[in-house]
Design a protein around this motif. Structure first.
Motif, mmCIF file in Angstrom:
data_model
loop_
_atom_site.group_PDB
_atom_site.id
_atom_site.type_symbol
_atom_site.label_atom_id
_atom_site.label_comp_id
_atom_site.label_asym_id
_atom_site.label_seq_id
_atom_site.Cartn_x
_atom_site.Cartn_y
_atom_site.Cartn_z
ATOM 1 N N ASP A 146 -4.989 -4.251 0.491
ATOM 2 C CA ASP A 146 -5.839 -3.124 0.119
ATOM 3 C C ASP A 146 -6.246 -3.327 -1.328
ATOM 4 O O ASP A 146 -5.405 -3.690 -2.159
ATOM 5 C CB ASP A 146 -5.057 -1.813 0.299
ATOM 6 N N TYR A 160 -10.335 -2.292 2.383
ATOM 7 C CA TYR A 160 -9.160 -2.531 3.220
ATOM 8 C C TYR A 160 -9.608 -3.218 4.498
ATOM 9 O O TYR A 160 -10.819 -3.395 4.716
ATOM 10 C CB TYR A 160 -8.396 -1.244 3.525
ATOM 11 N N LYS A 213 0.796 -1.219 0.000
ATOM 12 C CA LYS A 213 0.000 0.000 0.000
ATOM 13 C C LYS A 213 0.835 1.280 0.000
ATOM 14 O O LYS A 213 0.697 2.117 -0.884
ATOM 15 C CB LYS A 213 -0.934 -0.035 1.219
ATOM 16 N N TRP A 232 -8.643 -1.068 10.183
ATOM 17 C CA TRP A 232 -8.222 0.308 9.935
ATOM 18 C C TRP A 232 -9.192 1.297 10.572
ATOM 19 O O TRP A 232 -8.843 2.439 10.819
ATOM 20 C CB TRP A 232 -8.111 0.578 8.429
#
Length: 271
Positions: free
Chosen positions: A110, A151, A85, A155
């Motif tokens: 991702d 993702y 990423k 996160w």
């Protein structure tokens, strides 16, 4: 071109941005793969324009090839056998980069790690792309709702609730079309058809439980912006709410464009 190239770091030959496609600086501030792939492809297209009108664009071509080579070297992990990423760097002028206080890498899966192929910098049948897409599918295909998440849930910036996004699902559908995998292309495109409501795509979908979890966390943290209130009202008033689903930001133009492009590839390859 001047604006793009003034953000290029000559130590690493990548473009520095403070944000990218997910609008999430915490994971995108630095040398990010989608931003770099988009910029590299953009420069290469500008080279074609310059050559067509007789301009000297040799320097642009040289810089684009440096960026392309660096994407394949710096934003690819041989250990993971996947593109990664981000290389986190706070200041593009940091010298040397390793001593920047942000210096680190984001290697979590991702959906945009497919970007080098999406922007035409590498063929879909390249082993780097094939392995990257497999990693994305294995980690981000939603086990409850199907469809592709952008993702990892950890996160924790899941506006409206964590869940799959039709435009990223369509992007990988294009990959499966390009490599001739009809079953996977149908799985990805078929999901988009199934979740469309009144022929319209949302930004993403979620469950009410995930929506409530997100809402509570944002309320408790006092980070619920006014724009989010409008979004919440739209989610709760959508007909799919009565089916136990949160349809976030409907309709959104981007997934419709991605679907048209993916279906064209599907039609050309399989119909």
């Amino acid at each position: 071109m001047e604006f793009i190239l003034k953000h290029k770091n000559d130590e690493i030959d990548l473009i520095h941005t403070v944000n990218s496609i997910h609008e999430y600086p915490a994971f995108e501030h630095g040398f990010e793969i989608y931003a770099n792939s988009a910029c590299c492809a953009g420069i290469l297209e500008a080279v074609k324009i310059g050559e067509a009108i007789g301009e000297d664009v040799d320097n642009w071509k040289e810089e684009a090839e440096k960026i392309r080579a660096s994407i394949f070297k710096r934003l690819y992990s041989p250990r993971l056998r996947s593109f990664i990423k981000t290389i986190r760097i706070r200041d593009r002028h940091s010298e040397p980069l390793g001593y920047d206080p942000f210096a680190s890498t984001v290697t979590d899966p991702d959906a945009v790690e497919y970007a080098p192929a999406y922007f035409g910098l590498i063929r879909d049948d390249d082993i780097k792309v094939i392995n990257t897409v497999k990693r994305i599918h294995d980690n981000l295909w939603d086990e409850e709702l199907d469809g592709l998440n952008r993702y990892p849930e950890s996160w924790d910036r899941n506006n409206g609730g964590y869940g799959p996004w039709p435009h990223f699902t369509c992007q990988l559908a294009r990959h499966y079309c390009e490599v001739g995998n009809e079953d996977m292309a149908e799985q990805y495109l078929g999901w988009c058809v199934e979740i469309a409501h009144d022929y319209r795509f949302p930004e993403h979908i979620s469950t009410i439980e995930r929506f409530e979890e997100w809402l509570e966390s944002y309320q408790n943290a006092k980070i619920l912006q006014d724009s989010k209130i409008v979004m919440i009202e739209g989610i709760k008033s959508h007909p799919k709410w009565n089916d136990g689903l949160a349809y976030v930001t409907t309709p959104l133009i981007w997934p419709h464009a991605e679907y048209l492009m993916a279906y064209k590839r599907y039609s050309m390859n399989f119909l």
